[in-house]
Design an enzyme around this catalytic site. Structure first.
Site, mmCIF file in Angstrom:
data_model
loop_
_atom_site.group_PDB
_atom_site.id
_atom_site.type_symbol
_atom_site.label_atom_id
_atom_site.label_comp_id
_atom_site.label_asym_id
_atom_site.label_seq_id
_atom_site.Cartn_x
_atom_site.Cartn_y
_atom_site.Cartn_z
ATOM 1 N N GLU A 195 0.803 -1.237 0.000
ATOM 2 C CA GLU A 195 0.000 0.000 0.000
ATOM 3 C C GLU A 195 0.833 1.284 0.000
ATOM 4 O O GLU A 195 0.595 2.181 0.797
ATOM 5 C CB GLU A 195 -0.962 -0.009 1.196
ATOM 6 C CG GLU A 195 -1.895 -1.211 1.188
ATOM 7 C CD GLU A 195 -2.876 -1.230 2.349
ATOM 8 O OE1 GLU A 195 -2.790 -0.351 3.229
ATOM 9 O OE2 GLU A 195 -3.732 -2.131 2.379
ATOM 10 N N ASN A 250 2.155 -5.110 -3.170
ATOM 11 C CA ASN A 250 0.778 -5.504 -2.857
ATOM 12 C C ASN A 250 -0.055 -4.266 -2.524
ATOM 13 O O ASN A 250 0.381 -3.405 -1.752
ATOM 14 C CB ASN A 250 0.838 -6.440 -1.632
ATOM 15 C CG ASN A 250 -0.463 -7.146 -1.316
ATOM 16 O OD1 ASN A 250 -1.046 -7.790 -2.183
ATOM 17 N ND2 ASN A 250 -0.927 -7.039 -0.072
ATOM 18 N N HIS A 297 -10.140 -6.258 -2.229
ATOM 19 C CA HIS A 297 -11.202 -6.000 -1.248
ATOM 20 C C HIS A 297 -12.322 -5.305 -2.021
ATOM 21 O O HIS A 297 -12.295 -4.091 -2.223
ATOM 22 C CB HIS A 297 -10.687 -5.117 -0.113
ATOM 23 C CG HIS A 297 -9.621 -5.799 0.703
ATOM 24 N ND1 HIS A 297 -9.870 -6.934 1.449
ATOM 25 C CD2 HIS A 297 -8.305 -5.527 0.867
ATOM 26 C CE1 HIS A 297 -8.751 -7.323 2.046
ATOM 27 N NE2 HIS A 297 -7.790 -6.493 1.708
ATOM 28 N N GLU A 326 -5.916 -10.861 -1.156
ATOM 29 C CA GLU A 326 -6.712 -10.646 0.065
ATOM 30 C C GLU A 326 -8.196 -10.576 -0.280
ATOM 31 O O GLU A 326 -8.941 -9.765 0.280
ATOM 32 C CB GLU A 326 -6.283 -9.343 0.759
ATOM 33 C CG GLU A 326 -4.804 -9.269 1.058
ATOM 34 C CD GLU A 326 -4.403 -8.005 1.819
ATOM 35 O OE1 GLU A 326 -5.268 -7.275 2.312
ATOM 36 O OE2 GLU A 326 -3.180 -7.755 1.903
ATOM 37 N N ASP A 355 -11.916 -10.382 -0.654
ATOM 38 C CA ASP A 355 -13.211 -10.468 0.034
ATOM 39 C C ASP A 355 -14.156 -9.510 -0.674
ATOM 40 O O ASP A 355 -13.721 -8.553 -1.305
ATOM 41 C CB ASP A 355 -13.114 -10.219 1.556
ATOM 42 C CG ASP A 355 -12.410 -8.932 1.952
ATOM 43 O OD1 ASP A 355 -12.339 -7.990 1.143
ATOM 44 O OD2 ASP A 355 -11.919 -8.859 3.109
HETATM 45 C C1 XIL Z 1 -6.200 -6.395 8.271
HETATM 46 C C2 XIL Z 1 -6.451 -7.561 9.205
HETATM 47 O O1 XIL Z 1 -7.311 -8.476 8.576
HETATM 48 C C3 XIL Z 1 -7.037 -7.066 10.499
HETATM 49 O O2 XIL Z 1 -7.164 -8.138 11.428
HETATM 50 C C4 XIL Z 1 -6.167 -5.972 11.097
HETATM 51 O O3 XIL Z 1 -6.755 -5.460 12.256
HETATM 52 C C5 XIL Z 1 -5.953 -4.866 10.070
HETATM 53 O O4 XIL Z 1 -5.403 -5.416 8.898
HETATM 54 N N1 XIL Z 1 -4.814 -4.630 3.685
HETATM 55 C C6 XIL Z 1 -3.818 -5.457 4.155
HETATM 56 C C7 XIL Z 1 -4.088 -6.356 5.286
HETATM 57 O O5 XIL Z 1 -2.744 -5.520 3.536
HETATM 58 O O6 XIL Z 1 -2.935 -6.566 6.060
HETATM 59 C C8 XIL Z 1 -5.208 -5.851 6.154
HETATM 60 O O7 XIL Z 1 -5.499 -6.836 7.132
HETATM 61 C C9 XIL Z 1 -6.412 -5.519 5.319
HETATM 62 C C10 XIL Z 1 -6.094 -4.450 4.311
#
Ligand code: XIL
Length: 380
Positions: free
Chosen positions: A175, A216, A252, A282, A284
């Site tokens: 990020e 990422n 996401h 990641e 979802d």
């Molecule tokens: C999130 C986790 O799922 C949570 O448990 C934590 O509190 C915050 O981070 N982008 C990322 C991940 O790269 O590491 C994040 O994960 C979600 C957003």
């Protein structure tokens, strides 16, 4: 892989993987082990991906901890063969791994990484340099460039060194971009500018030569100024002959407003044509709660398209969902009013989106999209 090669591949799977049927705990008859379904990872491999995985956390760090009554059923799915890859959601982050300057703690990370090893799963490691979940000492100190360079090198050396040889991939940098493609004003960027990016990748390459090194980020799933920014990072490193192997699309997404299949394909190809691999790291897909037949149908379509895009583009190597069980998702705590973003509901029945993923992995998007399809699709 052509059909004959796929059959060879199946024949080479250990028996325990190829026909495993745990036959338990799936109230709605969905999920691995019921009927002909042999699990998402099985289907993903058959479609030419390396893995279909799920991130997971240590019980104490889970969003709904403690929720011990769910653990047995959770573990049965997590480690029972449905998934071929995992990522520790929290334990390897700076906050956990180096909470104080020079004090390293791998306890939380080790719990998940050793489960991955025991179960013969691919491990994605996450994340070496990130502005968020950073140990407070990093942000509260006034660093000279020299000092901060040393902090970065020491952190990566110790953390990537600890897991050396175990990670299929490391998210070296997470990020680093704003939505308009410019660099985020993190402590690292403020003190070192673009140089910190080079330093992070250079150091990771030295410390764990066998791990694929990834950039990422989120909102890279359809072409935008931000995807151009990520491409710029790839080019910058390549120009300097610093190794970068992949770009992670966090994915996401939002069920009601997802990118189209073609947008996903264009975004993925924007990276693969630079010669790096891509993974959905990641995934979802959150929806406005409560879940209804209508928004669950949208979610199903969105999952099908994003996974289908990965299947369709050579160079997209795997998919990781960010946990698999709704109660352990990060979404409700970060996006009020939204939730149910994963593939298993609280009662361990599966979302309609599970079937969307199965469809995508068995070529459900065939004939759609404009990607050059893999030649190794099972049903092609
Ligand atoms: C999130 C986790 O799922 C949570 O448990 C934590 O509190 C915050 O981070 N982008 C990322 C991940 O790269 O590491 C994040 O994960 C979600 C957003």
């Amino acid at each position: 892989m052509h059909l004959s090669a796929s059959l060879l591949f199946l024949a080479s799977l250990p028996l325990s993987m190829a026909g495993k049927d745990n036959g338990k705990g799936k109230d709605n008859g969905k999920g691995k082990g019921q009927g002909p379904n042999q699990g998402l990872d099985f289907l993903a491999k058959r479609a030419g991906l390396k893995y279909f995985g799920a991130a997971t956390d240590t019980p104490g760090q889970r969003e709904r901890a403690p929720y011990a009554s769910a653990y047995a059923q959770y573990d049965e799915i997590m480690w029972g063969g449905e998934f071929g890859q995992t990522t520790p959601t929290n334990g390897q982050k700076w906050l956990f791994a180096e909470p104080e300057h020079g004090t390293f703690n791998f306890t939380e990370g080790d719990i998940v990484t050793s489960k991955a090893r025991e179960n013969g799963m691919y491990l994605r490691c996450h994340a070496l340099v990130w502005h968020s979940q950073l140990a407070p000492w990093v942000e509260s100190t006034e660093w000279t460039p020299e000092e901060l360079r040393q902090v970065i090198v020491d952190h990566i050396t110790k953390v990537a060194g600890h897991w050396k040889g175990q990670c299929y991939a490391w998210d070296v940098l997470n990020e680093a971009l704003n939505e308009d493609g410019t660099y985020r004003e993190s402590v690292f960027y403020k003190v070192l500018g673009e140089e910190y990016i080079k330093l992070a990748f250079q150091t990771a390459a030295k410390v764990d030569p066998g791990a694929k090194l990834y950039y990422n980020d989120y909102n890279l799933e359809s072409p935008s100024a931000k995807t151009e920014g990520a491409q710029r990072i790839v080019k910058l490193l390549r120009k300097e002959r610093i190794r970068i192997d992949g770009v992670g699309l966090q994915a996401h997404l939002i069920a009601e407003t997802p990118p189209t299949l073609d947008q996903h394909i264009d975004a993925i190809q924007g990276f693969t044509k630079l010669g790096v691999e891509v993974a959905l790291t990641e995934l979802d897909i959150r929806l406005q709660t409560p879940a209804t037949a209508e928004n669950l149908a949208m979610q199903r379509e969105a999952y099908k398209n994003v996974v289908g895009a990965c299947v369709q583009v050579c160079g997209c190597i795997g998919v990781t969902i960010w946990d698999f069980y709704d109660p352990f998702s990060w979404v409700p705590s970060v996006f009020p009013g939204e939730g149910a973003p994963l593939l298993w509901f609280e009662d361990f029945t599966t979302h309609p989106a599970y079937d969307g993923v199965v469809e995508a992995l068995t070529n459900g998007t065939k004939g759609h999209g404009k990607g050059k399809r893999r030649s190794n699709l099972w049903t092609a």
